[in-house]
Design a protein around this motif. Sequence first.
Motif, mmCIF file in Angstrom:
data_model
loop_
_atom_site.group_PDB
_atom_site.id
_atom_site.type_symbol
_atom_site.label_atom_id
_atom_site.label_comp_id
_atom_site.label_asym_id
_atom_site.label_seq_id
_atom_site.Cartn_x
_atom_site.Cartn_y
_atom_site.Cartn_z
ATOM 1 N N SER A 92 -1.876 10.355 4.328
ATOM 2 C CA SER A 92 -1.893 8.896 4.130
ATOM 3 C C SER A 92 -0.957 8.217 5.114
ATOM 4 O O SER A 92 -1.305 7.205 5.735
ATOM 5 N N HIS A 93 0.244 8.787 5.238
ATOM 6 C CA HIS A 93 1.281 8.207 6.084
ATOM 7 C C HIS A 93 0.803 8.114 7.539
ATOM 8 O O HIS A 93 1.031 7.106 8.221
ATOM 9 N N ALA A 94 0.111 9.160 7.994
ATOM 10 C CA ALA A 94 -0.370 9.188 9.383
ATOM 11 C C ALA A 94 -1.439 8.116 9.611
ATOM 12 O O ALA A 94 -1.379 7.356 10.587
ATOM 13 N N ILE A 95 -2.405 8.034 8.704
ATOM 14 C CA ILE A 95 -3.503 7.062 8.867
ATOM 15 C C ILE A 95 -2.985 5.633 8.699
ATOM 16 O O ILE A 95 -3.255 4.755 9.524
ATOM 17 N N LEU B 77 -2.712 2.460 11.367
ATOM 18 C CA LEU B 77 -3.381 1.177 11.108
ATOM 19 C C LEU B 77 -2.389 0.007 11.161
ATOM 20 O O LEU B 77 -2.704 -1.058 11.710
ATOM 21 N N TYR B 78 -1.186 0.193 10.600
ATOM 22 C CA TYR B 78 -0.185 -0.890 10.615
ATOM 23 C C TYR B 78 0.199 -1.234 12.060
ATOM 24 O O TYR B 78 0.341 -2.404 12.423
ATOM 25 N N GLN B 79 0.388 -0.200 12.866
ATOM 26 C CA GLN B 79 0.757 -0.399 14.266
ATOM 27 C C GLN B 79 -0.394 -1.099 15.004
ATOM 28 O O GLN B 79 -0.184 -2.025 15.789
ATOM 29 N N HIS B 80 -1.620 -0.678 14.696
ATOM 30 C CA HIS B 80 -2.817 -1.233 15.352
ATOM 31 C C HIS B 80 -3.020 -2.706 14.990
ATOM 32 O O HIS B 80 -3.214 -3.558 15.863
ATOM 33 N N MET B 81 -2.947 -3.026 13.700
ATOM 34 C CA MET B 81 -3.328 -4.377 13.273
ATOM 35 C C MET B 81 -2.264 -5.427 13.553
ATOM 36 O O MET B 81 -2.564 -6.626 13.550
ATOM 37 N N THR B 82 -1.040 -5.000 13.839
ATOM 38 C CA THR B 82 0.015 -5.973 14.135
ATOM 39 C C THR B 82 0.309 -6.053 15.634
ATOM 40 O O THR B 82 1.372 -6.539 16.037
ATOM 41 N N GLN B 83 -0.649 -5.616 16.454
ATOM 42 C CA GLN B 83 -0.518 -5.806 17.900
ATOM 43 C C GLN B 83 -0.589 -7.297 18.231
ATOM 44 O O GLN B 83 -1.258 -8.065 17.552
ATOM 45 N N GLU B 84 0.054 -7.658 19.330
ATOM 46 C CA GLU B 84 0.137 -9.056 19.762
ATOM 47 C C GLU B 84 -1.233 -9.739 19.806
ATOM 48 O O GLU B 84 -1.382 -10.898 19.428
ATOM 49 N N GLN B 85 -2.260 -9.014 20.248
ATOM 50 C CA GLN B 85 -3.591 -9.630 20.421
ATOM 51 C C GLN B 85 -4.219 -10.091 19.101
ATOM 52 O O GLN B 85 -5.122 -10.921 19.105
ATOM 53 N N PHE B 86 -3.743 -9.557 17.982
ATOM 54 C CA PHE B 86 -4.318 -9.930 16.679
ATOM 55 C C PHE B 86 -3.440 -10.932 15.926
ATOM 56 O O PHE B 86 -3.734 -11.281 14.783
ATOM 57 N N ILE B 87 -2.341 -11.382 16.543
ATOM 58 C CA ILE B 87 -1.332 -12.167 15.803
ATOM 59 C C ILE B 87 -1.386 -13.657 16.148
ATOM 60 O O ILE B 87 -1.558 -14.031 17.305
ATOM 61 N N TYR B 88 -1.247 -14.461 15.103
ATOM 62 C CA TYR B 88 -1.037 -15.902 15.259
ATOM 63 C C TYR B 88 0.354 -16.194 14.714
ATOM 64 O O TYR B 88 0.662 -15.874 13.564
ATOM 65 N N ARG B 89 1.190 -16.790 15.541
ATOM 66 C CA ARG B 89 2.559 -17.147 15.143
ATOM 67 C C ARG B 89 2.563 -18.619 14.751
ATOM 68 O O ARG B 89 2.310 -19.483 15.584
ATOM 69 N N THR C 254 0.856 -1.192 0.000
ATOM 70 C CA THR C 254 0.000 0.000 0.000
ATOM 71 C C THR C 254 0.890 1.239 0.000
ATOM 72 O O THR C 254 1.715 1.401 0.900
ATOM 73 N N VAL C 255 0.723 2.082 -1.014
ATOM 74 C CA VAL C 255 1.627 3.237 -1.154
ATOM 75 C C VAL C 255 0.949 4.562 -0.822
ATOM 76 O O VAL C 255 1.599 5.600 -0.790
ATOM 77 N N GLY C 256 -0.340 4.534 -0.540
ATOM 78 C CA GLY C 256 -1.023 5.770 -0.185
ATOM 79 C C GLY C 256 -2.522 5.571 -0.104
ATOM 80 O O GLY C 256 -3.030 4.457 -0.236
ATOM 81 N N ILE C 257 -3.237 6.673 0.130
ATOM 82 C CA ILE C 257 -4.703 6.670 0.149
ATOM 83 C C ILE C 257 -5.168 7.696 -0.876
ATOM 84 O O ILE C 257 -4.689 8.842 -0.884
ATOM 85 N N GLU C 258 -6.056 7.268 -1.752
ATOM 86 C CA GLU C 258 -6.521 8.126 -2.844
ATOM 87 C C GLU C 258 -7.122 9.421 -2.295
ATOM 88 O O GLU C 258 -7.932 9.400 -1.370
#
Length: 287
Positions: free
Chosen positions: A226-229, A233-245, A215-219
């Motif tokens: 884009s970078h801020a949003i 989101l990347y930081q949010h979705m890769t939290q430990e609680q959402f991860i299966y190793r 993903t390179v940006g938001i239209e």
Amino acid sequence: MGQMLADAITVTPQPSGFGAEITGPDLSRPLDGPTLAAVKDAWARHGVLAFPDQPLSLEALEAFTLQIGPFGVDPYIKPMAGHPNVLELRREPDEKSKNFGAGWHSDWSFQKEPPAATLLRSEVTPPVGGDTLFADCARAYDALSDGMKALLAPLKAVHSATRAYGTAGAYANETEARTMEIIVSAEADKTLTHPLVRTHPVTGRKALFVSPTYTVGIEGLTFQESHAILGYLYQHMTQEQFIYRHKWKQGMLLMWDNRCTVHFAEGGYDGHLRVMHRTTVAGDAPV
């Protein structure tokens, strides 16, 4: 406790419900209708399925893939000789290049119709390292505030293969030798848009559909906006609680849903041979 289904299939989910192990079926033979339906149901429900102890030939891997759906298109990596729909992800013991897949992504999300499934079978599994991490983008979406969901609802994310496979991308600038044949292409510099939040065609659940690799940006937003949003989101979705190793074992087949997950391939097996065989199943245009 595992749940008994159809033809003596046992589905044992992870505690979170994201990721499950399936034992019972022999994937080297065609599955009967009820068994196949049970496998597809578990795949939709849990996102990532692990099938241990499946000593499959390349032909059997291809045949099982086609039971899930038609082959997807795999650009930028040369397929195996005589097997145009199988990629060999091979890393020799002495390779110094970065391990393949080391960055959060949903496979080929820059395609108009990205693959619904990816299947990966461990042929030679090193004794250390090589875990694959998955993030549950549906649960990550559910955990957002109503205000953030409203903000994201109309947005379209811009996807491109340029950072990895483009003419100035990571693979074009590699200095270390690599066994896998990567195809660098100007085609990879193109962009297209998908809804930032996509709806799963089977479950109807909404999921974040963005990744730092493709993903390179938001239209319609500036780079900084884009970078801020996206950064949040990347930081949010890769939290430990959402991860299966996922920890690999020899002869294991893994199948995951690219429509509601992102994944990351860890290294840590330098000095060891690692060989995986991979196929993809065609998907639909995200909505």
